[in-house]
Scaffold this active site. Structure first.
Site, PDB file in Angstrom:
ATOM      1  N   ASP A 195      63.224  42.644 -23.973  1.00 32.72           N
ATOM      2  CA  ASP A 195      63.296  43.834 -23.094  1.00 32.72           C
ATOM      3  C   ASP A 195      64.615  44.622 -23.101  1.00 32.72           C
ATOM      4  O   ASP A 195      65.107  44.994 -22.023  1.00 32.72           O
ATOM      5  CB  ASP A 195      62.993  43.418 -21.643  1.00 32.72           C
ATOM      6  CG  ASP A 195      61.583  42.880 -21.450  1.00 32.72           C
ATOM      7  OD1 ASP A 195      60.827  42.827 -22.428  1.00 32.72           O
ATOM      8  OD2 ASP A 195      61.250  42.509 -20.305  1.00 32.72           O
ATOM      9  N   ASP A 243      58.686  45.544 -22.014  1.00 26.06           N
ATOM     10  CA  ASP A 243      58.031  45.660 -20.716  1.00 26.06           C
ATOM     11  C   ASP A 243      57.303  47.007 -20.725  1.00 26.06           C
ATOM     12  O   ASP A 243      57.910  48.039 -21.055  1.00 26.06           O
ATOM     13  CB  ASP A 243      59.137  45.614 -19.633  1.00 26.06           C
ATOM     14  CG  ASP A 243      58.692  44.992 -18.323  1.00 26.06           C
ATOM     15  OD1 ASP A 243      57.945  43.990 -18.344  1.00 26.06           O
ATOM     16  OD2 ASP A 243      59.119  45.490 -17.256  1.00 26.06           O
ATOM     17  N   HIS A 275      51.583  50.465 -11.538  1.00 28.66           N
ATOM     18  CA  HIS A 275      51.517  49.008 -11.670  1.00 28.66           C
ATOM     19  C   HIS A 275      51.719  48.302 -10.335  1.00 28.66           C
ATOM     20  O   HIS A 275      52.512  48.755  -9.505  1.00 28.66           O
ATOM     21  CB  HIS A 275      52.576  48.541 -12.680  1.00 28.66           C
ATOM     22  CG  HIS A 275      52.381  47.130 -13.120  1.00 28.66           C
ATOM     23  ND1 HIS A 275      53.245  46.122 -12.788  1.00 28.66           N
ATOM     24  CD2 HIS A 275      51.384  46.565 -13.853  1.00 28.66           C
ATOM     25  CE1 HIS A 275      52.795  44.987 -13.315  1.00 28.66           C
ATOM     26  NE2 HIS A 275      51.679  45.225 -13.969  1.00 28.66           N
ATOM     27  N   HIS A 312      59.533  51.098 -13.183  1.00 19.94           N
ATOM     28  CA  HIS A 312      60.354  50.930 -14.394  1.00 19.94           C
ATOM     29  C   HIS A 312      59.449  50.724 -15.600  1.00 19.94           C
ATOM     30  O   HIS A 312      58.307  50.303 -15.466  1.00 19.94           O
ATOM     31  CB  HIS A 312      61.303  49.721 -14.245  1.00 19.94           C
ATOM     32  CG  HIS A 312      60.563  48.422 -14.150  1.00 19.94           C
ATOM     33  ND1 HIS A 312      59.996  47.971 -12.980  1.00 19.94           N
ATOM     34  CD2 HIS A 312      60.252  47.496 -15.089  1.00 19.94           C
ATOM     35  CE1 HIS A 312      59.389  46.824 -13.199  1.00 19.94           C
ATOM     36  NE2 HIS A 312      59.515  46.515 -14.474  1.00 19.94           N
ATOM     37  N   HIS A 326      54.515  49.008 -18.489  1.00 16.75           N
ATOM     38  CA  HIS A 326      53.639  49.076 -17.315  1.00 16.75           C
ATOM     39  C   HIS A 326      52.901  50.410 -17.199  1.00 16.75           C
ATOM     40  O   HIS A 326      53.486  51.472 -17.466  1.00 16.75           O
ATOM     41  CB  HIS A 326      54.477  48.921 -16.039  1.00 16.75           C
ATOM     42  CG  HIS A 326      55.226  47.630 -15.939  1.00 16.75           C
ATOM     43  ND1 HIS A 326      54.623  46.403 -16.025  1.00 16.75           N
ATOM     44  CD2 HIS A 326      56.555  47.370 -15.723  1.00 16.75           C
ATOM     45  CE1 HIS A 326      55.530  45.454 -15.877  1.00 16.75           C
ATOM     46  NE2 HIS A 326      56.715  46.003 -15.707  1.00 16.75           N
ATOM     47  N   CYS A 355      62.848  37.871 -17.203  1.00 17.89           N
ATOM     48  CA  CYS A 355      62.085  37.788 -18.443  1.00 17.89           C
ATOM     49  C   CYS A 355      62.666  36.794 -19.441  1.00 17.89           C
ATOM     50  O   CYS A 355      61.927  36.124 -20.161  1.00 17.89           O
ATOM     51  CB  CYS A 355      61.902  39.168 -19.035  1.00 17.89           C
ATOM     52  SG  CYS A 355      60.828  40.164 -17.971  1.00 17.89           S
ATOM     53  N   LYS A 375      54.152  43.689 -22.763  1.00 18.25           N
ATOM     54  CA  LYS A 375      53.697  42.856 -21.642  1.00 18.25           C
ATOM     55  C   LYS A 375      53.759  43.648 -20.349  1.00 18.25           C
ATOM     56  O   LYS A 375      54.530  44.593 -20.219  1.00 18.25           O
ATOM     57  CB  LYS A 375      54.540  41.590 -21.553  1.00 18.25           C
ATOM     58  CG  LYS A 375      56.011  41.870 -21.388  1.00 18.25           C
ATOM     59  CD  LYS A 375      56.832  40.611 -21.502  1.00 18.25           C
ATOM     60  CE  LYS A 375      58.296  40.914 -21.310  1.00 18.25           C
ATOM     61  NZ  LYS A 375      58.619  41.544 -20.012  1.00 18.25           N
TER      62      LYS A 375
HETATM   63  C1  VGL Z   1      62.033  42.321 -15.903  1.00 19.15           C
HETATM   64  C2  VGL Z   1      61.750  42.593 -13.657  1.00 19.15           C
HETATM   65  C3  VGL Z   1      60.607  43.337 -13.861  1.00 19.15           C
HETATM   66  C4  VGL Z   1      62.866  41.758 -17.025  1.00 19.15           C
HETATM   67  C5  VGL Z   1      60.882  43.060 -16.138  1.00 19.15           C
HETATM   68  O1  VGL Z   1      62.790  42.275 -18.158  1.00 19.15           O
HETATM   69  O2  VGL Z   1      63.600  40.778 -16.778  1.00 19.15           O
HETATM   70  N1  VGL Z   1      62.450  42.084 -14.668  1.00 19.15           N
HETATM   71  N2  VGL Z   1      60.189  43.560 -15.107  1.00 19.15           N
HETATM   72 ZN    ZN Z   2      58.601  44.926 -15.395  1.00 20.06          ZN
END
Ligand code: VGL
Ligand code: ZN
Length: 202
Positions: free
Chosen positions: A8, A46, A52, A81, A48, A151, A106
């Site tokens: 990510d 990531d 979401h 995000h 979404h 993550c 994801k």
């Molecule tokens: C993440 C919070 C929400 C991450 C992703 O990449 O750690 N944290 N979505």
């Molecule tokens: Zn996320």
């Protein structure tokens, strides 16, 4: 066989982004050096939909970082995000992505959040990464990216459960840190059997 797993490294997790990890962009030069040394590179993104269920904005009266109970347990609510197709969801422009052989997206199911590169947060829905790695003959994963306490941590814990040898590149990850969550993440990763190393040891 070894592979580098970059979690990510997207604009929204870097300074100026919607869910900025403090100093998140500082991992980029370290990761780019690692990319040069590895024969195989894998990334996660990531990704979404705009409404979401992990977004506080999807729940009336809730604020970012509140928690709610959902079918699979507790869910932290985040600022919006990494919305599909937005600049925030793109990889940071300085990240070397050309060598990446596969990109696992994801969090695209509206009702389930997904921290781990292997399983969504219901702990049942698979991303397919485990099968991909096994078919490719990858045994050892070197994990880096964002965020240490979400993550990265869940990818490490699930990777160990899936039978991979997991190395975490300590100087190539950064955390969000909610109430000591970074310290807790390191403890959990270590006690699960992750091998914590520095990029200079590669
Ligand atoms: C993440 C919070 C929400 C991450 C992703 O990449 O750690 N944290 N979505
Ligand atoms: Zn996320």
């Amino acid at each position: 066989m070894n592979a580098l797993l970059i979690i990510d490294v997207q604009n929204d997790f870097c300074p100026g982004g919607a869910l900025a990890v403090p100093d998140g962009d500082q991992v980029i030069p370290v990761i780019n050096r690692m990319v040069e040394s590895f024969g195989h590179v894998i990334q996660t993104q990531d990704w979404h939909p705009k409404d979401h269920s992990s977004f506080a904005s999807s729940h009336e009266g809730k604020n970012p970082y509140d928690t709610i109970q959902v079918d699979y347990g507790e869910q932290i609510l985040w600022p919006d995000h990494c919305v599909q197709g937005t600049n925030g969801a793109e990889f940071h422009s300085k990240l070397e992505t050309n060598k990446s052989e596969v990109i696992i997206r994801k969090g695209f199911r509206k009702k389930i959040d997904s921290y781990s590169a292997f399983f969504e947060n219901d702990k049942k829905t698979k991303t397919g990464l485990s099968g991909y790695l096994k078919e490719r003959g990858v045994s050892d994963l070197y994990v880096c990216g964002l965020a240490t306490d979400f993550c990265v941590k869940w990818s490490v814990l699930d990777g160990i459960k899936e039978g991979f040898t997991i190395h975490v590149l300590e100087d190539a990850v950064k955390g969000i840190d909610i109430e000591g969550s970074v310290e807790k993440a390191w403890k959990e990763m270590k006690s699960a059997g992750a091998n914590i190393i520095l990029s200079s040891q590669i």
